[in-house]
Design a protein around this motif. Structure first.
Motif, mmCIF file in Angstrom:
data_model
loop_
_atom_site.group_PDB
_atom_site.id
_atom_site.type_symbol
_atom_site.label_atom_id
_atom_site.label_comp_id
_atom_site.label_asym_id
_atom_site.label_seq_id
_atom_site.Cartn_x
_atom_site.Cartn_y
_atom_site.Cartn_z
ATOM 1 N N SER A 173 28.250 -7.697 12.076
ATOM 2 C CA SER A 173 27.089 -8.526 12.379
ATOM 3 C C SER A 173 25.938 -7.967 11.553
ATOM 4 C CB SER A 173 26.772 -8.505 13.881
ATOM 5 O OG SER A 173 26.390 -7.205 14.281
ATOM 6 N N LEU A 174 24.748 -8.492 11.772
ATOM 7 C CA LEU A 174 23.583 -8.019 11.023
ATOM 8 C C LEU A 174 22.545 -7.420 11.970
ATOM 9 C CD1 LEU A 174 23.017 -11.038 8.601
ATOM 10 C CD2 LEU A 174 24.175 -8.867 8.106
ATOM 11 N N PRO A 191 24.025 -4.783 7.333
ATOM 12 C CA PRO A 191 25.250 -5.013 8.120
ATOM 13 C C PRO A 191 25.501 -3.899 9.131
ATOM 14 C CG PRO A 191 25.795 -4.277 5.907
ATOM 15 C CD PRO A 191 24.312 -4.468 5.931
ATOM 16 N N ASP A 192 26.022 -4.308 10.271
ATOM 17 C CA ASP A 192 26.481 -3.387 11.309
ATOM 18 C C ASP A 192 27.979 -3.605 11.472
ATOM 19 O OD1 ASP A 192 24.034 -2.171 12.049
ATOM 20 O OD2 ASP A 192 23.488 -3.907 13.251
ATOM 21 N N HIS A 240 25.165 -13.188 11.645
ATOM 22 C CA HIS A 240 24.370 -13.337 12.871
ATOM 23 C C HIS A 240 23.575 -12.057 13.108
ATOM 24 C CE1 HIS A 240 23.406 -14.711 16.907
ATOM 25 N NE2 HIS A 240 23.842 -13.543 17.388
ATOM 26 N N ALA A 241 22.289 -12.192 13.282
ATOM 27 C CA ALA A 241 21.422 -11.036 13.515
ATOM 28 C C ALA A 241 21.230 -10.819 15.011
ATOM 29 C CB ALA A 241 20.080 -11.249 12.828
ATOM 30 N N ALA A 242 21.721 -9.702 15.499
ATOM 31 C CA ALA A 242 21.582 -9.358 16.918
ATOM 32 C C ALA A 242 21.853 -7.873 17.092
ATOM 33 C CB ALA A 242 22.545 -10.170 17.773
ATOM 34 N N PHE A 243 21.256 -7.310 18.130
ATOM 35 C CA PHE A 243 21.512 -5.910 18.452
ATOM 36 C C PHE A 243 22.940 -5.741 18.971
ATOM 37 C CE2 PHE A 243 16.812 -6.014 18.842
ATOM 38 C CZ PHE A 243 16.525 -5.033 17.898
#
Length: 148
Positions: free
Chosen positions: A44-45, A52-53, A83-86
């Motif tokens: 994800s981002l 990137p994560d 998708h940007a999320a923690f």
């Protein structure tokens, strides 16, 4: 229940919200058993930096009336690529969507996130206590150790 993806060419959804998860009837209703999906290359981002994560996800569930079709799950998880999320939002959000739509007897997720900024973050969630008599093996994903 007509799966949209099974046996079809399917594009990666543009977002997790746009992804359609397919469910099929549980072939062994009334029997307690556990299904495990492992996604060792989940991405994800970061919502702050856009970097990137990466995570190793383990999803365990005891089916109710339906089971999730694996190709649709793969496409759903792939939709997080942009998708940007923690970490917490991704991990718990995946579990909550599966629980809301599939209505399993029980579900848990382990999100084993690789370090960014030197800190690995592991996120765990479950829908409640596992049913009596269900064999629930350990997820056996070791904590991040670096180059040890």
């Amino acid at each position: 229940m007509n799966p949209l993806h099974l046996g079809q060419t399917s594009a990666l959804p543009v977002s997790p919200e746009a992804a359609v998860l397919d469910y099929v009837p549980n072939p062994r209703t009334g029997r307690p058993y556990l299904v495990r999906f492992t996604a060792p290359e989940f991405t994800s981002l970061c919502p702050v930096t856009g970097q990137p994560d990466f995570a190793h996800l383990v999803i365990d569930y005891a089916p109710g009336e339906t089971i999730v079709e694996s190709k649709s799950l793969k496409l759903f998880l792939g939709a997080f690529r942009n998708h940007a999320a923690f970490h917490e939002d991704c991990t718990v959000g995946i579990a909550e969507r599966l629980v809301a739509e599939m209505m399993p007897v029980w579900l848990r997720i382990g999100g084993y996130w690789y370090p960014r900024g030197g800190i690995p973050i592991d996120v765990f969630w479950q829908s409640g206590e596992p049913p009596a008599g269900l064999w629930v093996p350990a997820q056996d994903v070791p904590g991040y150790r670096g180059r040890g």
